[in-house]
Design an enzyme around this catalytic site. Sequence first.
Site, PDB file in Angstrom:
ATOM      1  N   VAL A   1      24.972   4.702   9.337  1.00 46.02           N
ATOM      2  CA  VAL A   1      25.582   5.121   8.073  1.00 46.02           C
ATOM      3  C   VAL A   1      25.191   6.552   7.747  1.00 46.02           C
ATOM      4  CG1 VAL A   1      25.589   4.719   5.584  1.00 46.02           C
ATOM      5  CG2 VAL A   1      25.740   2.780   7.152  1.00 46.02           C
TER       6      VAL A   1
ATOM      7  N   GLY B   1      13.307   4.017 -10.966  1.00 44.63           N
ATOM      8  CA  GLY B   1      13.868   3.914  -9.624  1.00 44.63           C
ATOM      9  C   GLY B   1      12.866   3.294  -8.671  1.00 44.63           C
TER      10      GLY B   1
ATOM     11  N   ASP C   1      15.353  -0.126 -12.311  1.00 40.99           N
ATOM     12  CA  ASP C   1      16.279   0.277 -11.250  1.00 40.99           C
ATOM     13  C   ASP C   1      17.652  -0.313 -11.520  1.00 40.99           C
ATOM     14  OD1 ASP C   1      17.297   1.277  -8.742  1.00 40.99           O
ATOM     15  OD2 ASP C   1      15.253   1.201  -7.976  1.00 40.99           O
TER      16      ASP C   1
ATOM     17  N   MET D   1      18.615   5.112 -15.451  1.00 41.77           N
ATOM     18  CA  MET D   1      17.501   6.010 -15.773  1.00 41.77           C
ATOM     19  C   MET D   1      17.960   7.285 -16.474  1.00 41.77           C
ATOM     20  SD  MET D   1      16.570   7.267 -11.908  1.00 41.77           S
ATOM     21  CE  MET D   1      17.786   8.143 -10.887  1.00 41.77           C
TER      22      MET D   1
ATOM     23  N   LYS E   1       8.686   8.252  -8.084  1.00 42.44           N
ATOM     24  CA  LYS E   1       8.307   8.486  -6.689  1.00 42.44           C
ATOM     25  C   LYS E   1       9.568   8.700  -5.865  1.00 42.44           C
ATOM     26  CE  LYS E   1       7.476   4.993  -4.225  1.00 42.44           C
ATOM     27  NZ  LYS E   1       8.704   5.197  -3.427  1.00 42.44           N
TER      28      LYS E   1
ATOM     29  N   HIS F   1      13.586  14.397  -5.880  1.00 43.49           N
ATOM     30  CA  HIS F   1      14.188  15.065  -4.714  1.00 43.49           C
ATOM     31  C   HIS F   1      15.578  14.526  -4.359  1.00 43.49           C
ATOM     32  CE1 HIS F   1      12.427  12.279  -1.275  1.00 43.49           C
ATOM     33  NE2 HIS F   1      13.254  11.635  -2.064  1.00 43.49           N
ATOM     34  N   ASP F   2      15.997  13.463  -5.014  1.00 43.78           N
ATOM     35  CA  ASP F   2      17.330  12.909  -4.744  1.00 43.78           C
ATOM     36  C   ASP F   2      18.439  13.606  -5.531  1.00 43.78           C
ATOM     37  OD1 ASP F   2      16.492  11.012  -2.924  1.00 43.78           O
ATOM     38  OD2 ASP F   2      16.215   9.437  -4.410  1.00 43.78           O
TER      39      ASP F   2
ATOM     40  N   GLU G   1       6.052  13.580  -4.860  1.00 44.55           N
ATOM     41  CA  GLU G   1       7.036  14.314  -4.075  1.00 44.55           C
ATOM     42  C   GLU G   1       6.330  15.224  -3.068  1.00 44.55           C
ATOM     43  OE1 GLU G   1      10.212  14.048  -4.026  1.00 44.55           O
ATOM     44  OE2 GLU G   1      10.908  13.294  -5.965  1.00 44.55           O
TER      45      GLU G   1
ATOM     46  N   GLU H   1      14.212  19.077  -1.223  1.00 42.92           N
ATOM     47  CA  GLU H   1      12.780  19.260  -1.403  1.00 42.92           C
ATOM     48  C   GLU H   1      12.570  20.600  -2.100  1.00 42.92           C
ATOM     49  OE1 GLU H   1      11.070  16.844  -1.087  1.00 42.92           O
ATOM     50  OE2 GLU H   1      11.381  15.715   0.763  1.00 42.92           O
TER      51      GLU H   1
END
Length: 390
Positions: free
Chosen positions: A159, A233, A256, A277, A290, A294-295, A322, A355
Amino acid sequence: MLTLVPPMDSIHHVLAPVTGQHIDSSPESAATQELQLYEMIFSAVKPLALKAAVLLNIPDIIATRGNEGPLSAEQIAFHIAAANSSSTSNSHVDVGYLYRILRFLASYGVFSEQEEADQADDADTKKIKFGLTGISKLLVQGGNQQSCGPFLLLIANNVYLEAFQHLHESVLEGCYTFNKAHGTSPWEYLGRNPQANQIFNEGVATNTRSVMASVAKMYEDGFKSMATLVDVGGGMGSALSIIVKEHSHIRGINLDQPHVIATAPPITGVEHMEGNMFEHIPSADAVMMKWIIHDWGDEECVKLLRRSYEATPAKGKVLIVEAIVGGDKEGESMSRRLGLSYDMLLMVYTTGGKERTEEEFKRLFQLAGFKSYTIIKLPFLQSLIVLSKA
């Protein structure tokens, strides 16, 4: 530990002028550079061969069937066939193909190689036995909650590999590569595909355990002073389970999406809560995120940080786990390359995630209203960033 208190002034670096450079055009250098290029080109083989080894359960077979000693390809093949004999698939095992996978991975230190004893000196092919090394022990899954196997299967999942085929289009079009490959965002895709969702959750959970064990230990005094902690999350609740086990006085709230919470197991001391969130984070002494920042792109991150600010009291804390890139100036260092590899994954797997350097984090914290932060370096690539309102 590094503590920075406002004003968070930018640090300006003045680069010395470039006075000249020397380019080695010798035949030896050209040959070396070509080898380096081909090493990079063929690097795609490594995770896929590792994936095959994990799916065939080879590390576990050597660990359990080898009596802590190495096994030949024929012996490993026997146990692979036995494990698959009751399945609908063909249980035949091609020893030649298996041997070639083992030999390749052994060349990178994943398995050890040793010649079998009592072989004729003039034998056409020496019989080799393959054993576990420190690397392959990390891939043993049976009874090993620290196994990296599920994380490997996540990274090498088709994927996500399909999304990489559109990496160049992100440059040409400014598009999100996952959306380009699958016609939807990664989070919507996981919500609609239970199998992919399971692979994602298991991969993240196993990677979480090793990191959070360090967080629980290195921020021990901080956890002692809080009664409630929200993990934003938090997935299956793996991070909170480690914290509440070490600090049983804490009431954990795992926040979540509904499709994630639906598969989260019961955990003593942890309440699983469905929610968005970006819209609301429950009130608590501290909020933890956590691998969430970075997402997302900067705008979404500031929104999340402001929600976290609102959810905590005046002396509350926001804990962020992170990687911080850019601190290591050595261009060839493994940690720098790994950090930037994570950044490439986020470029492909998320909608705007990346990042960040410390300066980039600092700007987000300022925009969200936080006044100071402390960085606690964790093992491997991660850091714990503790945000304060004061």
